[in-house]
Each structure stands twice: as structure tokens, then as C-alpha cells.
Write an enzyme that holds these catalytic residues in place. Structure first.
Site, PDB file in Angstrom:
ATOM      1  N   TYR A 164      41.947  38.449  28.620  1.00 28.78           N
ATOM      2  CA  TYR A 164      40.602  38.523  28.040  1.00 28.78           C
ATOM      3  C   TYR A 164      40.775  38.513  26.526  1.00 28.78           C
ATOM      4  O   TYR A 164      41.215  39.496  25.936  1.00 28.78           O
ATOM      5  CB  TYR A 164      39.941  39.808  28.527  1.00 28.78           C
ATOM      6  CG  TYR A 164      38.482  40.009  28.192  1.00 28.78           C
ATOM      7  CD1 TYR A 164      37.752  39.120  27.425  1.00 28.78           C
ATOM      8  CD2 TYR A 164      37.816  41.142  28.663  1.00 28.78           C
ATOM      9  CE1 TYR A 164      36.421  39.332  27.132  1.00 28.78           C
ATOM     10  CE2 TYR A 164      36.478  41.371  28.389  1.00 28.78           C
ATOM     11  CZ  TYR A 164      35.791  40.457  27.619  1.00 28.78           C
ATOM     12  OH  TYR A 164      34.468  40.680  27.335  1.00 28.78           O
TER      13      TYR A 164
ATOM     14  N   LYS B 153      39.936  34.311  29.866  1.00 23.69           N
ATOM     15  CA  LYS B 153      38.513  34.425  29.524  1.00 23.69           C
ATOM     16  C   LYS B 153      38.437  34.472  28.014  1.00 23.69           C
ATOM     17  O   LYS B 153      38.882  35.435  27.381  1.00 23.69           O
ATOM     18  CB  LYS B 153      37.885  35.683  30.119  1.00 23.69           C
ATOM     19  CG  LYS B 153      36.421  35.842  29.721  1.00 23.69           C
ATOM     20  CD  LYS B 153      35.871  37.195  30.130  1.00 23.69           C
ATOM     21  CE  LYS B 153      34.388  37.314  29.823  1.00 23.69           C
ATOM     22  NZ  LYS B 153      34.088  37.497  28.387  1.00 23.69           N
TER      23      LYS B 153
END
Length: 312
Positions: free
Chosen positions: A139, A167
């Protein structure tokens, strides 16, 4: 549940975490929200991300959220669980709990609070992957952790199988495009998933080669993001752009909170939850302390934007 698709594609909303007025996880509303997005046709769900207020929740409430979403999803779509904390040891604790509750994959940031070297970042992710055996998504959110995930580190961890995907919430479109190009050059794009966290530039990211999107606004309008994704997959770029424009206008709800009264997290997450409450999906729009609740004027503004977008 079958193994997580490689690469994971499509719309994967980072679920809000509905709360009671006392701050407990509202499991009834969380099950309803999970069903709401799955019925819209999303391809996965992500519990305990930024939109899920993971940073504000106790360990026990985090566990309740993961268990509730896994139960509600009931194998219909994969469940990614955030394991977000300052250090490797803490993140491993969250990861093992998520695995025990039945999550299909994990999402983790780099360690934060202290500055972290790329060698330490790589070791962090390798320990997480080895700690549970679940697919692991990095992330990249430098606004929260104050470290931009280096592209060279992502590529190395993609090549050795440590990471299943990324992500990207960095807001840096140029570096993301270059990463996608390099993944393609190394033939890694067939197994490594790139998911944009930008609600506003999904069509461009998909055109560049991203595999999907993790949109906080997808809690409120999952159908819109599914339509956008399907247009893009079919090469209907004019229709995709039109859907993106409509969603960009709706995204104005994140700014309804008066800046002199609250932070941007209070405004954005409060607006998502206010919208879900107005739409009848969740029972209460409360956010976790110490975030400031929206006032009646801001909620009316949310209602107006929902109506303008053809919702509610």
C-alpha cells in the site's frame, strides 16, 4: 474460496467501517455495506484501509471488522484485509489475526514513525509474506507514512514473488505509469496486480495498464465504478470518460466539511458515511474519535451531490 486471482483485477472498494454512536463496530451495518457493494458487481473488498478508519480502531475492533466482512462476503468475492501499523512486529500480529479470520489477502504499508531504508522495507514485506503465506499487496500512501515506496523495491519484490500487487495511493501518476511500463517489459504484469487508489483518474490508469481500482467513493457508488471498469475493459473509452466525469463531480462530497472546523479526514470519511446513511445502507454516520462530525449544513450538501449524481 478459490485462490486469489493473479493478477487481481477490477473494482475493490476499501470498505468504510460503520460504527455505533458509542464507537463500536456496527456489524449489522457492515454486513449490509459488504452486501451493497458485492451486489453492485465489485470484484473484491478491502477491509481496514484508510476509508475503513483502521488507524483509529482498537485491535479488537479491527478483528471484529475483518471477521464480519469475511462472513458477509461468504466467498462471493475475495476479501483483502489491511494490516497497517508502525512496525513489522505489530503488522505481523494484525496479519495473523486477519489470516485466522479467513481473509484471502493482506494489504500493508511500509513501516512508519521512523524513517525506513529500502533494504528494511524489502525485509519488512518478506517477513509479512512468510508470516502468513497469504498474497500480500503493498500500500503506497506517502501522505500517511511519509515514505514513497521505491519502484526498484516494488519490482524486486514482484520478481521474487513476495508481493502479489500494489495499491497506489501516492497521487504520482508519472511514476505509476513508468512502473506499469517496466512491469510489462519484465512480463510481470501477467501476475502482479496494479490497483490505483485514485477515484478521479481511473480511466487513465486503466488505459495505461493498471488492473483495477480501490476507490473510497466506491462505498457510495459501487455501480458507477463497475460501469467505468467495464467500459474500459471493453475499450469504450468515451463512455468510460463520461462515467469518470460523473464520479469526479460526486467526489466533491469529500470537501463538504468546513476547513476551519475539521481536518480533511473528518470531512471525507464523514461524507462517505453520511452518504451511506442517507442512502439507507448504514444505520449511523458516526466516525471514530477524535474526528469531527459533519454538521447539518454539510450533510445537506452531501444530499445535494448525491441527487446531482443520480443517487438517492
Amino acid at each position: 474460496m478459490p485462490p486469489l486471482a493473479s493478477p487481481l483485477r477490477g473494482v475493490v472498494p476499501p470498505l468504510c467501517t460503520p460504527l455505533t454512536p458509542e464507537g463500536e463496530v456496527d456489524t449489522v451495518s457492515l454486513r449490509a455495506l459488504t452486501d451493497h457493494v458485492i451486489r453492485a458487481g465489485v470484484h473484491g473488498v478491502f477491509v481496514l484501509g484508510s476509508s475503513g478508519e483502521a488507524a483509529y480502531l482498537s485491535d479488537a475492533r479491527r478483528r471484529t471488522a475483518v471477521a464480519t466482512v469475511v462472513e458477509a462476503a461468504a466467498g462471493r468475492v475475495p476479501v483483502l484485509a489491511g494490516a497497517i501499523d508502525m512496525t513489522t512486529a505489530r503488522v505481523l500480529d494484525h496479519a495473523r489475526v486477519a489470516a485466522a479470520e479467513g481473509a484471502d489477502g493482506l494489504v500493508a504499508t511500509v513501516p512508519f514513525y521512523t524513517a525506513t531504508h529500502p533494504v528494511e522495507i524489502a525485509d519488512h514485506f518478506r517477513r509479512l509474506r512468510d508470516g502468513t503465506g497469504l498474497p500480500l499487496f503493498a500500500y503506497d500512501i506517502p501522505s500517511a507514512v511519509h515514505t514513497k515506496l521505491p519502484a526498484a523495491t516494488v519490482l524486486a519484490l514482484a520478481e521474487d514473488g513476495t508481493l502479489a500487487g500494489l495499491k497506489d495511493s501516492s497521487g504520482a501518476d508519472g511514476p505509476l505509469r513508468r512502473l506499469v511500463v517496466e512491469l510489462r517489459r519484465r512480463d510481470l504484469d501477467r501476475t502482479f496486480s496494479v490497483l490505483t487508489g485514485s477515484e478521479l483518474a481511473v480511466d487513465g490508469a486503466l488505459l495505461a495498464g493498471a488492473h483495477g481500482v480501490v476507490p473510497g467513493l466506491g462505498n457510495v457508488d459501487p455501480h458507477g465504478y463497475v460501469r467505468l471498469y467495464e467500459h474500459a475493459r471493453a475499450g469504450r473509452w468515451t463512455q468510460a470518460a463520461a462515467e469518470q466525469d460523473r464520479l469526479a463531480a460526486l467526489y466533491s462530497i469529500v470537501d463538504v466539511g468546513e476547513e476551519s472546523l475539521m481536518g480533511r479526514s473528518s470531512s471525507a470519511l464523514g461524507a462517505f458515511k453520511a452518504a451511506l446513511h442517507l442512502l439507507g445502507v448504514i444505520a449511523c454516520s458516526a466516525t471514530a474519535a477524535p474526528q469531527v462530525p459533519l454538521d447539518d449544513t454539510a450533510v445537506k450538501h452531501v444530499q445535494g451531490l448525491l441527487s446531482a449524481a443520480g443517487l438517492g
